[in-house]
Design a protein around this motif. Structure first.
Motif, PDB file in Angstrom:
ATOM      1  N   LYS A  21      -0.554  53.197   3.195  1.00 26.39           N
ATOM      2  CA  LYS A  21      -1.421  54.084   3.987  1.00 26.39           C
ATOM      3  C   LYS A  21      -2.197  53.292   5.045  1.00 26.39           C
ATOM      4  CE  LYS A  21      -4.738  56.439   1.717  1.00 26.39           C
ATOM      5  NZ  LYS A  21      -6.047  56.316   2.394  1.00 26.39           N
ATOM      6  N   SER A  22      -2.748  52.164   4.659  1.00 27.62           N
ATOM      7  CA  SER A  22      -3.548  51.377   5.617  1.00 27.62           C
ATOM      8  C   SER A  22      -2.682  50.877   6.767  1.00 27.62           C
ATOM      9  CB  SER A  22      -4.153  50.151   4.916  1.00 27.62           C
ATOM     10  OG  SER A  22      -5.158  50.553   4.038  1.00 27.62           O
ATOM     11  N   ARG A  26      -2.667  51.917  10.966  1.00 19.71           N
ATOM     12  CA  ARG A  26      -2.736  50.927  12.051  1.00 19.71           C
ATOM     13  C   ARG A  26      -1.488  50.976  12.927  1.00 19.71           C
ATOM     14  NH1 ARG A  26      -5.943  50.125   7.890  1.00 19.71           N
ATOM     15  NH2 ARG A  26      -7.751  48.758   8.100  1.00 19.71           N
ATOM     16  N   THR A 102     -10.499  56.087   6.973  1.00 16.47           N
ATOM     17  CA  THR A 102      -9.828  55.101   7.825  1.00 16.47           C
ATOM     18  C   THR A 102      -9.556  55.712   9.193  1.00 16.47           C
ATOM     19  OG1 THR A 102      -8.773  54.212   5.848  1.00 16.47           O
ATOM     20  CG2 THR A 102      -7.874  53.505   7.933  1.00 16.47           C
ATOM     21  N   SER A 177     -18.491  44.204   3.438  1.00 12.96           N
ATOM     22  CA  SER A 177     -17.101  43.806   3.643  1.00 12.96           C
ATOM     23  C   SER A 177     -16.309  45.096   3.710  1.00 12.96           C
ATOM     24  CB  SER A 177     -16.602  42.976   2.454  1.00 12.96           C
ATOM     25  OG  SER A 177     -17.332  41.797   2.370  1.00 12.96           O
ATOM     26  N   SER A 178     -15.840  45.446   4.876  1.00 11.38           N
ATOM     27  CA  SER A 178     -15.113  46.707   5.027  1.00 11.38           C
ATOM     28  C   SER A 178     -14.068  46.569   6.124  1.00 11.38           C
ATOM     29  CB  SER A 178     -16.079  47.842   5.379  1.00 11.38           C
ATOM     30  OG  SER A 178     -15.354  48.924   5.915  1.00 11.38           O
ATOM     31  N   ALA A 179     -12.802  46.786   5.741  1.00 11.65           N
ATOM     32  CA  ALA A 179     -11.725  46.698   6.737  1.00 11.65           C
ATOM     33  C   ALA A 179     -11.833  47.835   7.741  1.00 11.65           C
ATOM     34  CB  ALA A 179     -10.376  46.752   6.028  1.00 11.65           C
ATOM     35  N   GLN A 180     -12.420  48.950   7.327  1.00 16.10           N
ATOM     36  CA  GLN A 180     -12.553  50.068   8.262  1.00 16.10           C
ATOM     37  C   GLN A 180     -13.556  49.722   9.355  1.00 16.10           C
ATOM     38  OE1 GLN A 180     -13.412  53.571   5.918  1.00 16.10           O
ATOM     39  NE2 GLN A 180     -11.412  53.551   4.933  1.00 16.10           N
ATOM     40  N   ARG A 205      -9.219  43.559   3.728  1.00 14.77           N
ATOM     41  CA  ARG A 205      -7.789  43.572   4.110  1.00 14.77           C
ATOM     42  C   ARG A 205      -7.648  43.308   5.610  1.00 14.77           C
ATOM     43  NH1 ARG A 205      -6.413  49.397   1.881  1.00 14.77           N
ATOM     44  NH2 ARG A 205      -7.897  48.647   0.351  1.00 14.77           N
ATOM     45  N   ILE A 324     -10.506  47.153  -4.010  1.00 17.40           N
ATOM     46  CA  ILE A 324     -11.487  48.223  -3.820  1.00 17.40           C
ATOM     47  C   ILE A 324     -10.918  49.602  -4.190  1.00 17.40           C
ATOM     48  CG2 ILE A 324     -11.028  48.501  -1.316  1.00 17.40           C
ATOM     49  CD1 ILE A 324     -14.513  48.581  -2.921  1.00 17.40           C
ATOM     50  N   ASP A 325      -9.630  49.847  -3.923  1.00 18.97           N
ATOM     51  CA  ASP A 325      -9.056  51.162  -4.232  1.00 18.97           C
ATOM     52  C   ASP A 325      -8.445  51.219  -5.634  1.00 18.97           C
ATOM     53  OD1 ASP A 325      -9.802  52.187  -1.790  1.00 18.97           O
ATOM     54  OD2 ASP A 325      -7.928  51.598  -0.815  1.00 18.97           O
ATOM     55  N   GLU A 348     -19.957  49.793  -3.536  1.00 25.73           N
ATOM     56  CA  GLU A 348     -19.224  50.473  -2.446  1.00 25.73           C
ATOM     57  C   GLU A 348     -18.425  51.674  -2.969  1.00 25.73           C
ATOM     58  OE1 GLU A 348     -18.218  50.136   1.177  1.00 25.73           O
ATOM     59  OE2 GLU A 348     -20.309  49.594   1.034  1.00 25.73           O
ATOM     60  N   LYS A 352     -17.050  56.279  -1.644  1.00 23.61           N
ATOM     61  CA  LYS A 352     -15.649  56.527  -1.286  1.00 23.61           C
ATOM     62  C   LYS A 352     -15.416  58.046  -1.250  1.00 23.61           C
ATOM     63  CE  LYS A 352     -14.244  52.328  -0.750  1.00 23.61           C
ATOM     64  NZ  LYS A 352     -13.820  51.896   0.574  1.00 23.61           N
ATOM     65  N   ARG A 398      -7.522  59.362  -5.818  1.00 26.79           N
ATOM     66  CA  ARG A 398      -7.287  58.238  -6.747  1.00 26.79           C
ATOM     67  C   ARG A 398      -7.801  58.555  -8.156  1.00 26.79           C
ATOM     68  NH1 ARG A 398      -4.785  54.827  -3.395  1.00 26.79           N
ATOM     69  NH2 ARG A 398      -5.652  54.638  -1.319  1.00 26.79           N
TER      70      ARG A 398
HETATM   71  C1  S3P Z   1      -9.073  50.915   4.063  1.00 23.51           C
HETATM   72  C2  S3P Z   1     -10.103  50.126   3.711  1.00 23.51           C
HETATM   73  C3  S3P Z   1     -10.858  50.307   2.472  1.00 23.51           C
HETATM   74  C4  S3P Z   1     -10.176  51.258   1.507  1.00 23.51           C
HETATM   75  C5  S3P Z   1      -9.563  52.430   2.170  1.00 23.51           C
HETATM   76  C6  S3P Z   1      -8.576  52.012   3.222  1.00 23.51           C
HETATM   77  C7  S3P Z   1      -8.400  50.636   5.346  1.00 23.51           C
HETATM   78  O1  S3P Z   1     -12.121  50.788   2.841  1.00 23.51           O
HETATM   79  O2  S3P Z   1     -11.091  51.685   0.521  1.00 23.51           O
HETATM   80  O3  S3P Z   1      -8.893  53.248   1.224  1.00 23.51           O
HETATM   81  O4  S3P Z   1      -7.262  51.092   5.539  1.00 23.51           O
HETATM   82  O5  S3P Z   1      -8.995  49.944   6.181  1.00 23.51           O
HETATM   83  P1  S3P Z   1     -13.288  49.746   3.215  1.00 23.51           P
HETATM   84  O6  S3P Z   1     -12.635  48.513   3.726  1.00 23.51           O
HETATM   85  O7  S3P Z   1     -14.108  50.409   4.240  1.00 23.51           O
HETATM   86  O8  S3P Z   1     -13.973  49.492   1.921  1.00 23.51           O
END
Ligand code: S3P
Length: 437
Positions: A21-22, A26, A102, A177-180, A205, A324-325, A348, A352, A398
């Motif tokens: 999904k992530s 992207r 996301t 710390s958040s990839a989003q 991530r 995290i997930d 965190e 969610k 989830r």
């Molecule tokens: C994601 C980042 C995660 C994750 C989410 C997908 C992404 O969130 O929980 O399901 O694709 O960047 P955070 O990085 O904001 O915690």
């Protein structure tokens, strides 16, 4: 929807899992910002995928969907016609991100650099999630953001509007710390004049960084610090690996069941996502990885899981961003361990798609687990057998899926309310459960 699941006697499966999904998010967004045309294959399926495609189309991106089949399994591809990072058009309707954080956070970084106003909306769950974490850096970069319902920008939630335009680079130290959040700032940074840097406490991530680099962006990574400059992206065909976060449900089933062997081909093995493997191996899981390969900077491989005897462990901030997930499903694994598991530094999870600490503890407690909620996680003690009961998903995909797997491992019948929410990331999840029931 109510789903009833009973204990499974034995499990011997090979499961194909849809694309990550992530990475799918992207691949769609970055190819829409790029110059050229690209085919993205093995795209994730589910409601979140629909959200990202719908919003990009609202911004004028031409996207064509195609489905092929391998052994009757549908493989979704999208052809994305990129118009460059300034090539989006003024949407005539609000950008509806559905349930997808996301989608909302990454898209905010994109539209912050556009010379028009965008309104971002989401479903009930997404409308409660914090957006200050992206609004703050985007405002510093020059975007104008107005909250529609929230009292102030400090507690801003969707719906909100972004008046985009020319952006300036910033040096941003994120408190989370958040990839989003990171991806939002990088997607704005690629449109801004100057050098943007983003730093986070622990590395999240890094799919955005890997894909930006493969598409020609001027980007550098030094541990938790990323630097990006204004750059032109070139479209790239992408073959998306299967989603390790979806595979995690079956890994835990295989590890906890007395009589199981599960084969999961082509799973994404990005080292920032493989925390689930590290944790399960530390707990004593019987897990092997075969046929490792790499495509567009994203490693993948086949995973084989067999029944095992697990032990409890302590999970803390050092690994939380990498799992995290997966914490709800790892909590279920901990119920089958022969010693105590402590999960901490995971606050965190409370913001969610649901409060996942509360939802996980509630569901597993109702099934008989010796589990206690703490401020930032939970404690799970060994010894209690799980027995079916009525449980609920809290509207969270989830949680619904964790409870489905719990049903296959519990005595009697588990009745899951709100099971339909699995479709957010895994629409055929219940069909796979039925095959193993
Ligand atoms: C994601 C980042 C995660 C994750 C989410 C997908 C992404 O969130 O929980 O399901 O694709 O960047 P955070 O990085 O904001 O915690």
């Amino acid at each position: 929807m109510i789903k009833k699941v009973t204990k499974s006697k034995n499990i011997n499966s090979k499961l194909r899992i849809a694309g990550d999904k992530s990475i799918s998010h992207r691949a769609a967004i970055l190819n829409a910002m790029a110059h050229g045309t690209a085919e993205v294959t093995n795209f994730c399926v589910g409601d979140d995928q629909e959200s990202v495609i719908r919003t990009l189309r609202s911004l004028g991106t031409k996207i064509i969907h195609k489905v092929n089949h391998i052994d009757d399994y549908p493989i979704h591809s999208f052809t994305i016609h990129g118009n460059g990072s300034k090539g989006f058009t003024n949407p005539t309707e609000p950008l509806d991100c559905g349930n997808s954080g996301t989608c909302m956070r990454l898209l905010s970084g994109v539209v912050a650099g556009q010379n028009f106003k965008s309104i971002l909306i989401g479903d009930n769950s997404l409308s409660k999630r914090p957006m200050n974490r992206i609004a703050k850096p985007l405002i510093q970069m020059g975007a104008k953001i107005n909250s529609i319902n929230s009292e102030s920008i400090d507690n801003i939630t969707a719906p909100f509007e972004i008046n985009g335009g020319d952006l300036n680079a910033i040096q941003y130290i994120s408190p989370v710390s958040s990839a989003q959040v990171k991806s939002c700032v990088l997607l704005a940074g690629i449109q801004a004049s100057g050098k943007t840097t983003f730093e986070e406490p622990f590395k999240s991530r890094d799919h955005t960084e890997r894909m930006l680099s493969a598409m020609g962006a001027k980007i550098k990574t030094n541990k938790n610090v990323i630097t990006i400059e204004k750059s032109k992206l070139t479209s790239q065909n992408i073959l998306i690996p299967s989603d390790i976060s979806s595979a995690a449900f079956w890994m835990v089933l295989g590890s906890c069941h007395d009589n199981a062997e599960i084969y999961l081909p082509n799973i994404g093995l990005n080292p920032n996502r493989t925390g689930i493997l590290e944790v399960l191996i530390e707990m004593g899981a019987n897990l092997t990885i075969e046929n490792k390969k790499e495509d567009m900077g994203e490693p993948r491989g086949d995973i084989l899981i067999k029944s095992s005897k697990l032990k409890g462990i302590t999970i803390d901030k050092n690994i939380i961003p990498k799992i995290i997930d997966e914490i709800p499903i790892l909590s279920l694994a901990a119920c089958f361990a022969n010693s105590e598991t402590i999960i901490k530094d995971a606050e965190e999870l409370r913001i969610k798609e649901s409060d996942r600490i509360k939802a996980t503890v509630d569901g597993l407690y109702k099934l008989g687990a010796n589990i206690k909620e703490t401020k930032d996680g939970m404690i799970i003690k060994p010894g209690n057998k799980l027995t079916g009961n009525k449980v609920e998903s809290y509207g969270d995909h989830r949680i619904a899926m964790m409870l489905g797997i719990a049903g296959l491992l519990s005595e009697g019948t588990t009745v899951i309310e709100g099971a339909e929410h699995a479709s957010v990331s895994y629409p055929n999840f219940w069909d796979e459960i039925d095959k193993n029931n």
